[in-house]
Design an enzyme around this catalytic site. Structure first.
Site, PDB file in Angstrom:
ATOM      1  CG  ASN A   1       1.461  -3.683  -0.756  1.00 52.22           C
ATOM      2  OD1 ASN A   1       0.772  -3.191  -0.401  1.00 52.22           O
ATOM      3  ND2 ASN A   1       2.259  -3.755  -2.613  1.00 52.22           N
ATOM      4  CG  HIS A   2       1.232   0.803  -1.962  1.00 52.08           C
ATOM      5  ND1 HIS A   2       1.531   1.381  -3.819  1.00 52.08           N
ATOM      6  CD2 HIS A   2       0.532   0.292  -2.599  1.00 52.08           C
ATOM      7  CE1 HIS A   2       0.877   0.726  -4.254  1.00 52.08           C
ATOM      8  NE2 HIS A   2       0.113  -0.199  -4.030  1.00 52.08           N
TER       9      HIS A   2
ATOM     10  CG  HIS B   1      -2.433  -6.634  -0.261  1.00 48.67           C
ATOM     11  ND1 HIS B   1      -1.976  -5.601  -0.672  1.00 48.67           N
ATOM     12  CD2 HIS B   1      -2.263  -7.642  -0.611  1.00 48.67           C
ATOM     13  CE1 HIS B   1      -0.831  -5.760  -1.053  1.00 48.67           C
ATOM     14  NE2 HIS B   1      -1.325  -7.423  -1.560  1.00 48.67           N
TER      15      HIS B   1
END
Lengths: 454, 270
Positions: A115-116, A333
C-alpha cells in the site's frame, strides 16, 4: 546512456554501498523495470524454493542484513511483499537496489505491490521528501511511482515441500526445551541470524519445542557469521535430500502471497488476475483490499472501526484456501514484534522484515523460507488432477484459470460442513534477525539530546 | 528463555534502557525505556483494556516522579493513558475517504455491516498522569513560571520516553510521549498526545508538570488543542514553509492550533 549489462552491475555495486545512482540511470532503470513488469500477470507464478519477505520501509542497512541472513541474489530466490519505501531514511536506495536486482535477475526476485507503493501515501510518509532531498527535484519520485503502477498484486508459490529438511546448524543458546528428532516430519523451524536453531516443530505432534541448551557444544556456534546459503542447500532438492525428505509427502497446496489480505470481491485467484492493476492504488475495490485488509479474530467479514477497510476472520481464510487449493496465505502489512505471526491454525502468516521498525520499536524481523518439493524436480507445475477433489488447479502465468465457478460453488458448500484444512501447510523455516549494528548505518545516537523544551 | 507460541524468541536485544533515575531534594525521578510489547503481553493488555492497543505499544515504559516524605507520586504509562480512551465508539472519527468508501461498499455488500470492535481508534486520551490519592492536586491560578524555565540552567537529567504510537493505518499519526528535564532547582515534564488524521483533524493535548524542589511546589497544567485539518493546512500554506514537514512537527504546529480546554492545578508537598 543505457543501463544494462555492466552498467547495471555497476549500479548494483553503487547501490549496495547505499549511494544513489544518477537521475538518468534511474530513468533508464525504471523504464527497463516497467517493460519487465508489464509482462507479469497480476499474480506472478513462483516456484519454490523461495524466501518470502515482508515490509522493508527504507531500512536499507537492515535489507543488507536480510540478504546476509537469507543469502544473496541470485543464489537465493526472493519474493518481497511490498512496502519497500517510506518511514526509513533510505527508501530510495532500498527500492532502487531491489529494482536493479529485478532487472538483472528477473527470475530470481519477485516484487509485489504494497500500500506504500502509491503516489498519495509516499507524499505523506517520506519517500517523496527523500527523493526531493537527494535529487533536488521530484523526477526520480515520479519515475518510481510509474514503476509502482506496474508491480504485481500477488504471487502464487507452487512446488513447496511439505516437510523441511532439518537444518544441521547448531542449537541456539538459552533454549531449554527439547527439539524433535530430525527424523520427524519437520513442519516449522525457527533459526536466528547465526543459523542456530531456536525452535523446531514436528507435524502432527502436540508438543512444540526448542533446541536444548546443553546440546550447544558445537564449536561452530562460536562463529558470529553464518554461511548464507550452504545451510539452505539441504532444502533445495537434490536427489539425495528429497529422498531423505520423504518424497511421498508432496501434497501441499500453493501459497498465495499478497501485501494486505483478502477482499470480499475476490473468491478465486482468477478474479485477482482479471483486475486492471496498472493504476494508482484506488481508495476502494478489490485492488485496494488486497493491499490494505487485515485478518482479525472475528467471524466472517467486518468493517474496520476507522470507517474504511475490511477485516476478515478465520472462516474466510479457510474457505478461500480450500476453494483455491491453497495451503497458506503469506502477507505482510502489520508490524509483529516477533517478525512473523501465524494465525487461524497456520492458514495465514504475517511476515515482517523491518527490524527495529522506524529505528525505535525494538522488534525483530523475519523471512520465511519455503523448500522445494523434490518430487516435481522444481519444474513440473501442478495440474488439475493432482489431487482428487482439490479442484483449484490453474495454469501459471495465465489469466484464465481452467476451473469453472460451478465446481467452486460445490466445494464451498462441501466446506461449509467442515471447515477443515484439506492441505498440509508447507514446511516453513523462519529466519529471525535483528537490526543491523547501529554504527554501520550512520544513524544518530539513541540517547536523546537534552533540549530546553517548554 | 521462554519461547512464544509461534516459536519466536520472547526476548530480543533492542534499544532502550532499564530504569535510570536521579534524586533531587527528596524527589526521585525515574524513567524506563524498553522495546514495544511482544504478542503475549499485547494480548494480556488487550484483554485488560477491552480495546486493541496501538500498533507500537511501549507498555513497559514509564516516567515517574516520587516524593517519599509525603507519599506523593505521579507516573505516566501507556496502559493508564489508554484506559482513558473512549471504548464505546461514541466519539469515533472516520478517515477522510470513509464516506466515499462506505457508499461504494453498501451497494455491493449490504450483508457486511458490522463494525468490528468500535472504539476511538485515534487513541485520543486526556491522560494527565497517574497520581496517588493524597496529597491531591487543587485547582489554582498560579501558572508555571516560564521565565525560570527559559533560563539556560544546566540540565542534569533528561529523557524522552515514547508510550505509544499508531499510524492510523496510514491515515496520519497518533502518539503519546513524555519528555522530562531536571535542572538544579526545578524540573519540567511534558507529556504530549499528538494526533493528525489526514484531511480530517489535528489534536494536541499537553500535560506539563513543574516541580520547584526547594518549596515542594508542584504545578500541573493541561492544555487541549484541536482544529480541522483543512483550516490548519490553509494557514500553513501561507507560511511559505514545507507544509508537510510542519504537519509532522507538533512543536511547530501548536501555535496554529487553538486551545479548546485548559486546567491548572497545584499541590505543595511537605
Amino acid at each position: 546512456m543505457s543501463i544494462g549489462g555492466s552498467d547495471l552491475d555497476r549500479a548494483i555495486t553503487q547501490l549496495r554501498a547505499c549511494r544513489p545512482i544518477p537521475e538518468n540511470q534511474v530513468r533508464e532503470l525504471c523504464y527497463k523495470a516497467r517493460e519487465l513488469l508489464i509482462e507479469e500477470g497480476n499474480v506472478v507464478g513462483v516456484d519454490a524454493p523461495v524466501t518470502i519477505c515482508g515490509d522493508i520501509h527504507g531500512q536499507f542497512h537492515d535489507l543488507m542484513e536480510l540478504f546476509r541472513v537469507g543469502g544473496d541474489v541470485p543464489d537465493t530466490n526472493y519474493l518481497f511483499m511490498g512496502d519497500f519505501v517510506d518511514r526509513g531514511f533510505y527508501s530510495l536506495e532500498s527500492f532502487l537496489l531491489l529494482l536493479c536486482l529485478k532487472v538483472r535477475y528477473p527470475d530470481r526476485i519477485t516484487l509485489i505491490r504494497g500500500n506504500h507503493e502509491s503516489r498519495q501515501i509516499t507524499t505523506v510518509y517520506g519517500f517523496y521528501d527523500e527523493c526531493l532531498r537527494k535529487y533536488g527535484s521530484a523526477n526520480v519520485w515520479r519515475y518510481c511511482c510509474e514503476v509502482f503502477d506496474y508491480l504485481a498484486l500477488g504471487a502464487l508459490v507452487t512446488g513447496a515441500a511439505t516437510s523441511l529438511t532439518p537444518t544441521d546448524g547448531p542449537i541456539a543458546e538459552n533454549i531449554n526445551i527439547d527439539i524433535p528428532d530430525v527424523d520427524c516430519d519437520i513442519e516449522i523451524e525457527t533459526l536466528n541470524a547465526q543459523g542456530e536453531i531456536m525452535y523446531r516443530y514436528a507435524r502432527n505432534s502436540d508438543s512444540q519445542s526448542s533446541a536444548a541448551s546443553q546440546a550447544n557444544s558445537n564449536p561452530a556456534s562460536s562463529s558470529p557469521i553464518a554461511p548464507p546459503t550452504p545451510s539452505l542447500a539441504g532444502v533445495t532438492g537434490t536427489g539425495a535430500t528429497s529422498s531423505a525428505n520423504g518424497s511421498t509427502r508432496n501434497d501441499t497446496g500453493a501459497i498465495l502471497c499478497v501485501h494486505g489480505g483478502l477482499s470480499p470481491l475476490i473468491d478465486t485467484i482468477d478474479k485477482i488476475r482479471l483486475l486492471d492493476r496498472k493504476q494508482e492504488v484506488p481508495h476502494e475495490g478489490a485492488m485496494c483490499d488486497l493491499l490494505w485488509s487485515d485478518p482479525d479474530e472475528i467471524d466472517g467479514w467486518g468493517l474496520s472501526p476507522r470507517g474504511a477497510g475490511f477485516l476478515f476472520g478465520a472462516d474466510i481464510v479457510k474457505c478461500f484456501n480450500h476453494k483455491n487449493d491453497l495451503s497458506l496465505i503469506a502477507r505482510a502489512h502489520q508490524l509483529v514484534m516477533e517478525g512473523f505471526k501465524e494465525m487461524f491454525e497456520s492458514t495465514i502468516v504475517t511476515v515482517w522484515s523491518a527490524p527495529n521498525y522506524c529505528y525505535r520499536c525494538g522488534n525483530v524481523a523475519a523471512i520465511l523460507e519455503l523448500g522445494e518439493d523434490g518430487s516435481n524436480g522444481g519444474f513440473v507445475r501442478r495440474s488439475n488432477g493432482d489431487r482428487g477433489g482439490g479442484g483449484g488447479g490453474w495454469v501459471l502465468g495465465s489469466n484464465a484459470g481452467p476451473n469453472g465457478t460451478g465446481e467452486n460453488r460445490r466445494l464451498s458448500s462441501v466446506l461449509g460442513d467442515s471447515m477443515q484444512r484439506t492441505r498440509d501447510g508447507p514446511g516453513r523455516r523462519y529466519r529471525v534477525f535483528e537490526a543491523a549494528p547501529q554504527d554501520s548505518r550512520g544513524m544518530p545516537a539513541k540517547k536523546p539530546v537534552a533540549d530546553y523544551f517548554l | 528463555m521462554m519461547s512464544s507460541l509461534n516459536g519466536a524468541p520472547l526476548d530480543t536485544h533492542a534499544p532502550g534502557h532499564e530504569d535510570t533515575s536521579i534524586t533531587k531534594n527528596g524527589f526521585k525521578i525515574t524513567t524506563r525505556k524498553l522495546p514495544i510489547l511482544k504478542a503475549g503481553p499485547i494480548e494480556e493488555m488487550t484483554t485488560k483494556l477491552g480495546i486493541a492497543p496501538p500498533e507500537m505499544i511501549f507498555g513497559d515504559n514509564f516516567v515517574r516522579i516520587e516524593h517519599a516524605a509525603s507519599g506523593w507520586r505521579i507516573e505516566f504509562n501507556a496502559f493508564d493513558a489508554l484506559d482513558r480512551v473512549d471504548k464505546t465508539g461514541d466519539s469515533m472519527l472516520k478517515v477522510s475517504y470513509s464516506k466515499e468508501w462506505q457508499q461504494n461498499r453498501q451497494k455491493q455488500f449490504e450483508d457486511i455491516k458490522e463494525v468490528v470492535k468500535p472504539f476511538d481508534w485515534s487513541y485520543s486520551t486526556d491522560y494527565k498522569g497517574s497520581t496517588a490519592e493524597s496529597p491531591a492536586f487543587q485547582s489554582t491560578d498560579t501558572p508555571i513560571p516560564l521565565a525560570l524555565l527559559k533560563r539556560p540552567d544546566p540540565i542534569q537529567f533528561f529523557d524522552d520516553v515514547m508510550l505509544y504510537e499508531d499510524e492510523l493505518a496510514d491515515n496520519g499519526i497518533a502518539m503519546l510521549s513524555c519528555k522530562i528535564r531536571v535542572m538544579p532547582a526545578r524540573l519540567l515534564l511534558l507529556t504530549r498526545f499528538f494526533m493528525r488524521l489526514d484531511d480530517v483533524l489535528f489534536r494536541i493535548r499537553d500535560t506539563r508538570v513543574f516541580v520547584e524542589f526547594a518549596t515542594g511546589e508542584v504545578i500541573r497544567e493541561y492544555t487541549a488543542r484541536e482544529e480541522k485539518y483543512e483550516v490548519v493546512r490553509k494557514v500553513l500554506a501561507g507560511t511559505k514553509e514545507d507544509v508537510l514537514a510542519l504537519m509532522r512537527d507538533p512543536n511547530r504546529l501548536a501555535e496554529y492550533i487553538p486551545v479548546v480546554g485548559k486546567t491548572l492545578e497545584k499541590v505543595v508537598l511537605k
